[in-house]
Design a protein around this motif. Structure first.
Motif, PDB file in Angstrom:
ATOM      1  N   TYR A   1       0.833  -1.193   0.000  1.00  0.00           N
ATOM      2  CA  TYR A   1       0.000   0.000   0.000  1.00  0.00           C
ATOM      3  C   TYR A   1       0.869   1.245   0.000  1.00  0.00           C
ATOM      4  CZ  TYR A   1       0.587   0.595   5.115  1.00  0.00           C
ATOM      5  OH  TYR A   1       1.089   0.763   6.368  1.00  0.00           O
TER       6      TYR A   1
ATOM      7  N   ALA B   1      -8.509   3.087   0.630  1.00  0.00           N
ATOM      8  CA  ALA B   1      -8.891   3.087   2.042  1.00  0.00           C
ATOM      9  C   ALA B   1      -8.497   4.418   2.674  1.00  0.00           C
ATOM     10  CB  ALA B   1      -8.200   1.946   2.782  1.00  0.00           C
TER      11      ALA B   1
ATOM     12  N   TYR C   1     -11.061  -1.289   3.258  1.00  0.00           N
ATOM     13  CA  TYR C   1     -11.014  -0.705   1.930  1.00  0.00           C
ATOM     14  C   TYR C   1     -12.429  -0.430   1.432  1.00  0.00           C
ATOM     15  CZ  TYR C   1      -6.029  -1.012   1.543  1.00  0.00           C
ATOM     16  OH  TYR C   1      -4.690  -0.804   1.745  1.00  0.00           O
TER      17      TYR C   1
ATOM     18  N   TRP D   1     -13.031  -0.785  -4.667  1.00  0.00           N
ATOM     19  CA  TRP D   1     -12.225  -1.822  -5.306  1.00  0.00           C
ATOM     20  C   TRP D   1     -12.360  -1.751  -6.813  1.00  0.00           C
ATOM     21  CZ3 TRP D   1      -9.261  -5.613  -2.831  1.00  0.00           C
ATOM     22  CH2 TRP D   1      -9.354  -5.642  -1.429  1.00  0.00           C
TER      23      TRP D   1
END
Length: 122
Positions: free
Chosen positions: A50, A99, A109, A112
């Motif tokens: 991330y 997120a 999150y 998507w």
């Protein structure tokens, strides 16, 4: 409409490289932490990496550390996952997600993408 779209997946030989893109529409990616996940055939989805919303902090799971990196192009509202020295076990569908916290825990999150296929094979 809020949307994330991944692209760049392909068939690549072991040892090769790919760059995946995650482009947002309907919202600004630089206000979110962006994570990359993958789902290998027959396995559960797993978190890879991330990037913080500012891009000044990144995290990579141990099994991709040193091979995968993340970067952002805020002007294009796009986040990238550069994957080097790919291995057959990297095969799977790759997803990006957004997120508000720095984590690879999926339930945090909010948005998507639909995923892009990466196949590493000779």
């Amino acid at each position: 409409q809020v949307q994330l779209v991944e692209s760049g997946g392909a068939l690549v030989q072991p040892g090769g490289s790919l760059r995946l893109s995650c482009t947002g529409s309907g919202f600004a990616l630089d206000r979110y932490n962006i994570g990359w996940f993958r789902q290998a055939p027959g396995k559960e989805r797993e978190g890879l990496s991330y990037s913080s919303f500012s891009g000044d902090s990144t995290y990579h799971a141990d099994f991709v550390k040193g091979r995968f990196t993340m970067s952002r192009d805020n002007a294009k509202n796009t986040v990238y996952l550069q994957m080097n020295n790919l291995k057959p076990e990297d095969t799977g569908v790759y997803f990006c997600a957004a997120a508000t916290v720095r984590t690879l825990v999926e339930r945090f999150y909010n948005y998507w993408g639909q995923g892009t296929q990466v196949t590493v094979s000779s």
